[in-house]
Motif scaffolding. Structure first.
Motif, PDB file in Angstrom:
ATOM      1  N   LYS A 144       0.828  -1.046  -0.001  1.00 21.29           N
ATOM      2  CA  LYS A 144       0.143  -0.041   0.122  1.00 21.29           C
ATOM      3  C   LYS A 144       0.949   1.183   0.103  1.00 21.29           C
ATOM      4  O   LYS A 144       1.988   1.283   0.728  1.00 21.29           O
ATOM      5  CB  LYS A 144      -0.624   0.038   1.505  1.00 21.29           C
ATOM      6  CG  LYS A 144      -1.903  -1.188   1.639  1.00 21.29           C
ATOM      7  CD  LYS A 144      -2.508  -0.976   2.786  1.00 21.29           C
ATOM      8  CE  LYS A 144      -3.288  -2.271   2.880  1.00 21.29           C
ATOM      9  NZ  LYS A 144      -3.946  -2.197   4.270  1.00 21.29           N
ATOM     10  N   PRO A 145       0.341   2.390  -0.461  1.00 26.50           N
ATOM     11  CA  PRO A 145       1.404   3.638  -0.527  1.00 26.50           C
ATOM     12  C   PRO A 145       1.515   4.198   0.680  1.00 26.50           C
ATOM     13  O   PRO A 145       2.488   4.769   1.011  1.00 26.50           O
ATOM     14  CB  PRO A 145       0.326   4.651  -1.417  1.00 26.50           C
ATOM     15  CG  PRO A 145      -0.510   3.793  -1.943  1.00 26.50           C
ATOM     16  CD  PRO A 145      -0.890   2.665  -1.357  1.00 26.50           C
ATOM     17  N   SER A 146       0.778   3.792   1.858  1.00 23.79           N
ATOM     18  CA  SER A 146       0.949   4.273   3.307  1.00 23.79           C
ATOM     19  C   SER A 146       2.142   3.436   4.119  1.00 23.79           C
ATOM     20  O   SER A 146       2.430   4.003   5.020  1.00 23.79           O
ATOM     21  CB  SER A 146      -0.423   3.970   3.914  1.00 23.79           C
ATOM     22  OG  SER A 146      -0.814   2.622   4.036  1.00 23.79           O
ATOM     23  N   VAL A 147       2.534   2.348   3.374  1.00 24.03           N
ATOM     24  CA  VAL A 147       3.842   1.600   4.264  1.00 24.03           C
ATOM     25  C   VAL A 147       5.058   2.248   3.798  1.00 24.03           C
ATOM     26  O   VAL A 147       5.106   2.844   2.887  1.00 24.03           O
ATOM     27  CB  VAL A 147       3.833   0.229   3.482  1.00 24.03           C
ATOM     28  CG1 VAL A 147       4.933  -0.575   3.999  1.00 24.03           C
ATOM     29  CG2 VAL A 147       2.424  -0.732   3.962  1.00 24.03           C
ATOM     30  N   THR A 148       5.614   2.357   4.865  1.00 22.50           N
ATOM     31  CA  THR A 148       7.038   3.247   4.870  1.00 22.50           C
ATOM     32  C   THR A 148       7.826   2.216   4.543  1.00 22.50           C
ATOM     33  O   THR A 148       8.307   1.137   5.445  1.00 22.50           O
ATOM     34  CB  THR A 148       7.340   3.809   6.412  1.00 22.50           C
ATOM     35  OG1 THR A 148       6.154   4.808   6.906  1.00 22.50           O
ATOM     36  CG2 THR A 148       8.370   4.532   6.257  1.00 22.50           C
ATOM     37  N   LEU A 149       8.418   2.042   3.545  1.00 21.75           N
ATOM     38  CA  LEU A 149       9.163   0.997   2.949  1.00 21.75           C
ATOM     39  C   LEU A 149      10.447   0.653   3.876  1.00 21.75           C
ATOM     40  O   LEU A 149      10.610  -0.193   3.940  1.00 21.75           O
ATOM     41  CB  LEU A 149       9.686   1.286   1.453  1.00 21.75           C
ATOM     42  CG  LEU A 149      10.195   0.104   0.581  1.00 21.75           C
ATOM     43  CD1 LEU A 149       9.184  -1.147   0.805  1.00 21.75           C
ATOM     44  CD2 LEU A 149      10.640   0.645  -0.661  1.00 21.75           C
ATOM     45  N   SER A 150      11.188   1.750   3.963  1.00 25.20           N
ATOM     46  CA  SER A 150      12.354   1.597   4.720  1.00 25.20           C
ATOM     47  C   SER A 150      12.143   0.983   6.217  1.00 25.20           C
ATOM     48  O   SER A 150      12.905   0.015   6.594  1.00 25.20           O
ATOM     49  CB  SER A 150      13.081   3.103   4.866  1.00 25.20           C
ATOM     50  OG  SER A 150      12.397   3.836   5.791  1.00 25.20           O
ATOM     51  N   LYS A 151      11.079   1.306   7.027  1.00 28.15           N
ATOM     52  CA  LYS A 151      10.566   0.879   8.264  1.00 28.15           C
ATOM     53  C   LYS A 151      10.260  -0.629   8.172  1.00 28.15           C
ATOM     54  O   LYS A 151      10.668  -1.633   8.796  1.00 28.15           O
ATOM     55  CB  LYS A 151       9.478   1.613   8.637  1.00 28.15           C
ATOM     56  CG  LYS A 151       9.097   1.000  10.169  1.00 28.15           C
ATOM     57  CD  LYS A 151       8.015   2.191  10.784  1.00 28.15           C
ATOM     58  CE  LYS A 151       7.748   1.296  12.164  1.00 28.15           C
ATOM     59  NZ  LYS A 151       6.457   2.303  12.737  1.00 28.15           N
ATOM     60  N   PHE A 152       9.436  -0.828   6.990  1.00 24.17           N
ATOM     61  CA  PHE A 152       9.093  -2.255   6.864  1.00 24.17           C
ATOM     62  C   PHE A 152      10.245  -3.387   6.445  1.00 24.17           C
ATOM     63  O   PHE A 152      10.446  -4.359   7.087  1.00 24.17           O
ATOM     64  CB  PHE A 152       8.212  -2.447   5.751  1.00 24.17           C
ATOM     65  CG  PHE A 152       7.954  -3.821   4.869  1.00 24.17           C
ATOM     66  CD1 PHE A 152       7.312  -4.969   5.742  1.00 24.17           C
ATOM     67  CD2 PHE A 152       8.578  -4.198   3.849  1.00 24.17           C
ATOM     68  CE1 PHE A 152       7.245  -6.107   5.203  1.00 24.17           C
ATOM     69  CE2 PHE A 152       8.467  -5.299   3.288  1.00 24.17           C
ATOM     70  CZ  PHE A 152       7.868  -6.440   3.817  1.00 24.17           C
ATOM     71  N   ILE A 153      11.112  -2.913   5.757  1.00 28.92           N
ATOM     72  CA  ILE A 153      12.368  -3.579   5.279  1.00 28.92           C
ATOM     73  C   ILE A 153      13.358  -3.828   6.607  1.00 28.92           C
ATOM     74  O   ILE A 153      13.838  -4.834   6.658  1.00 28.92           O
ATOM     75  CB  ILE A 153      13.250  -2.883   4.210  1.00 28.92           C
ATOM     76  CG1 ILE A 153      12.436  -3.262   2.781  1.00 28.92           C
ATOM     77  CG2 ILE A 153      14.574  -3.618   4.079  1.00 28.92           C
ATOM     78  CD1 ILE A 153      13.018  -2.381   1.561  1.00 28.92           C
ATOM     79  N   ASN A 154      13.280  -2.829   7.299  1.00 25.27           N
ATOM     80  CA  ASN A 154      14.290  -2.804   8.458  1.00 25.27           C
ATOM     81  C   ASN A 154      13.576  -4.084   9.506  1.00 25.27           C
ATOM     82  O   ASN A 154      14.357  -4.759  10.000  1.00 25.27           O
ATOM     83  CB  ASN A 154      14.423  -1.515   9.114  1.00 25.27           C
ATOM     84  CG  ASN A 154      15.555  -1.446  10.394  1.00 25.27           C
ATOM     85  OD1 ASN A 154      16.572  -2.283  10.154  1.00 25.27           O
ATOM     86  ND2 ASN A 154      15.131  -0.887  11.404  1.00 25.27           N
ATOM     87  N   ILE A 155      12.315  -3.909   9.589  1.00 28.57           N
ATOM     88  CA  ILE A 155      11.828  -4.902  10.541  1.00 28.57           C
ATOM     89  C   ILE A 155      11.844  -6.292   9.825  1.00 28.57           C
ATOM     90  O   ILE A 155      12.199  -7.147  10.814  1.00 28.57           O
ATOM     91  CB  ILE A 155      10.265  -4.477  10.852  1.00 28.57           C
ATOM     92  CG1 ILE A 155      10.041  -3.000  11.626  1.00 28.57           C
ATOM     93  CG2 ILE A 155       9.478  -5.613  11.338  1.00 28.57           C
ATOM     94  CD1 ILE A 155       8.722  -2.404  11.804  1.00 28.57           C
ATOM     95  N   LEU A 156      11.593  -6.323   8.678  1.00 21.39           N
ATOM     96  CA  LEU A 156      11.734  -7.468   8.184  1.00 21.39           C
ATOM     97  C   LEU A 156      13.055  -8.184   8.068  1.00 21.39           C
ATOM     98  O   LEU A 156      13.335  -9.489   8.663  1.00 21.39           O
ATOM     99  CB  LEU A 156      11.307  -7.566   6.620  1.00 21.39           C
ATOM    100  CG  LEU A 156      10.954  -8.947   5.676  1.00 21.39           C
ATOM    101  CD1 LEU A 156      10.084  -9.769   6.658  1.00 21.39           C
ATOM    102  CD2 LEU A 156      10.821  -8.602   4.247  1.00 21.39           C
TER     103      LEU A 156
END
Length: 118
Positions: free
Chosen positions: A64-76
């Protein structure tokens, strides 16, 4: 996003094992894939395809556009690396992400893994 907005955002993510060590055996690969599926469900992200080789994993996902990609990748990255190490299965995992067209992504994945459909 407005009520009349339409989006289709896809990313190709590659996680590499530290020092490109060839440690992603079948049990580790299957565990890594299941961890990825569990983590992305918390973000409302949809996995389109994922596949592993001996030293990296490819993940094609829609966001979704609302997902902060950098935060998501860091958590993943952090959670998968920590869980794999905690379970005694592998080494630290590094990452890189690229923005590519779906056709390019599918072609790269199919070429890397010998898949025949493009």
């Amino acid at each position: 996003m407005g009520c009349h907005s339409v989006y289709c955002i896809q990313f190709h993510l590659v996680f590499c094992v530290k020092y490109k060590r060839k440690v992603l055996t079948d049990p580790i690969s299957e565990r890594l894939k299941s961890l990825v599926v569990n983590i992305v469900s918390n973000f409302g992200i949809r996995i389109i395809e994922q596949e592993t080789d001996n030293d990296h994993i490819h993940i094609l996902f829609a966001s979704k556009p609302s997902v902060t990609l950098s935060k998501f990748i860091n958590i993943l990255k952090s959670v998968t690396s920590r869980m794999i190490r905690k379970e005694g299965l592998g080494h630290n995992i590094g990452h890189s992400v690229g923005w590519v067209e779906r056709s390019e992504t599918q072609q790269l994945i199919y070429q890397n893994f010998g898949w025949h459909k493009i």
